[in-house]
Design an enzyme around this catalytic site. Structure first.
Site, PDB file in Angstrom:
ATOM      1  N   TYR A 168       1.209  -1.149  -0.194  1.00  0.00           N
ATOM      2  CA  TYR A 168       0.530  -0.145   0.362  1.00  0.00           C
ATOM      3  C   TYR A 168       1.168   1.039  -0.441  1.00  0.00           C
ATOM      4  O   TYR A 168       0.809   2.529  -0.849  1.00  0.00           O
ATOM      5  CB  TYR A 168      -0.608   0.102   1.090  1.00  0.00           C
ATOM      6  N   ASP A 202     -13.178   8.396   6.811  1.00  0.00           N
ATOM      7  CA  ASP A 202     -14.284   8.133   6.976  1.00  0.00           C
ATOM      8  C   ASP A 202     -15.070   7.257   6.442  1.00  0.00           C
ATOM      9  O   ASP A 202     -16.280   7.907   5.714  1.00  0.00           O
ATOM     10  CB  ASP A 202     -15.206   8.385   7.860  1.00  0.00           C
TER      11      ASP A 202
END
Length: 270
Positions: A168, A202
């Site tokens: 990542y 979020d």
């Protein structure tokens, strides 16, 4: 009239999260949307990926703004499928002005298969997105703007020793390299290329049991501070969409080759 009226935006990973927020925000600013998402699961990803229903929800939200949208299922790892999806939008709208290479996964605690998949989606997928979009933008001859979605993990070495997490960070750093070389290659055509670097947002990629467990394991094993400088624990997808909307607008017409953190001071804190 919105600031993007008459323009068309191609957005990957548009079924939910940041991609959906970007589609809705750019549509609210007047752009028509070509939305793409895989709407399928990748085995190494330990949380549910977007569904066809999610993509349909994005379509409804965009249409509610009064904008037009073409939505297609395609895997960014497959350049030909991505090109075909883009062509459906080009056939419908007749032009392309904005590219947001947003699709990404976070198989943080996965093994070697996580490394392969995250590089393929988060780095090669971004490369494929630029490659299929640059031709129409160049041939159109009116300039354009691309935003490549990286992360604070594309600017600092944070994370764990899991292969998926290392992949990542490597992929997100690689996006900076893609952004810088494409910014130079496409500048003669008045096509701007920038990258955006969110802190934790979020979205379903972060707000799920697997990713929360991974973040907890980092806190237990290492002294890394994964928090932000400003007193906010998590950003909202709309915060990233707002920054993207500015980058692709004429207000940022001379901004290219820039890695822009939208991170509540997370990078500066390190």
């Amino acid at each position: 009239m919105g600031s993007l009226t008459g323009r068309v935006a191609f957005i990957t990973g548009a079924a939910r999260g940041q991609g959906r927020a970007e589609a809705v925000r750019l549509a609210a600013d007047g752009a028509d949307i070509i939305a793409v998402d895989i709407c399928d699961q990748i085995a190494s990803v330990p949380y549910p990926l977007a569904s066809a229903d999610d993509l349909a929800a994005t379509v409804k939200l965009v249409e509610d703004t009064g904008a037009r949208i073409v939505a297609q299922r395609a895997d960014v790892r497959d350049q030909q499928a991505l090109a075909s999806a883009l062509q459906v939008g080009l056939d419908a709208f007749g032009r392309l002005d904005i590219v947001v290479a947003n699709a990404g996964i976070a198989p943080m605690q996965s093994g070697p298969e996580g490394w392969r998949d995250v590089i393929d989606v988060n780095l090669t997928g971004v490369h494929n997105t630029v490659e299929v979009a640059k031709g129409p933008l160049v041939s159109q001859g009116e300039g354009g703007s691309m935003v490549l979605t990286s992360s604070v993990a594309g600017l600092v070495g944070i994370g764990s020793d899991d292969p998926g997490a290392i992949g990542y960070v490597a992929a997100k750093h690689g996006i900076v390299g893609l952004m810088r070389i494409y910014a130079n290659l496409l500048a003669p055509h008045s096509i701007r290329v920038n990258s955006i670097h969110p802190a934790g947002v979020d979205t379903p990629m972060i707000n799920n049991h697997a990713t929360r467990a991974w973040l907890g394991s980092i806190a237990e094993k290492t002294p890394q501070d994964m928090g932000n400088a400003l007193p906010v624990q998590v950003l909202q997808a709309e915060d990233i969409a707002n920054a993207v909307a500015w980058l692709v607008s004429d207000e940022a017409r001379y901004i290219t080759g820039v890695a822009l953190p939208v991170d509540a001071g997370s990078v500066n804190k390190r």
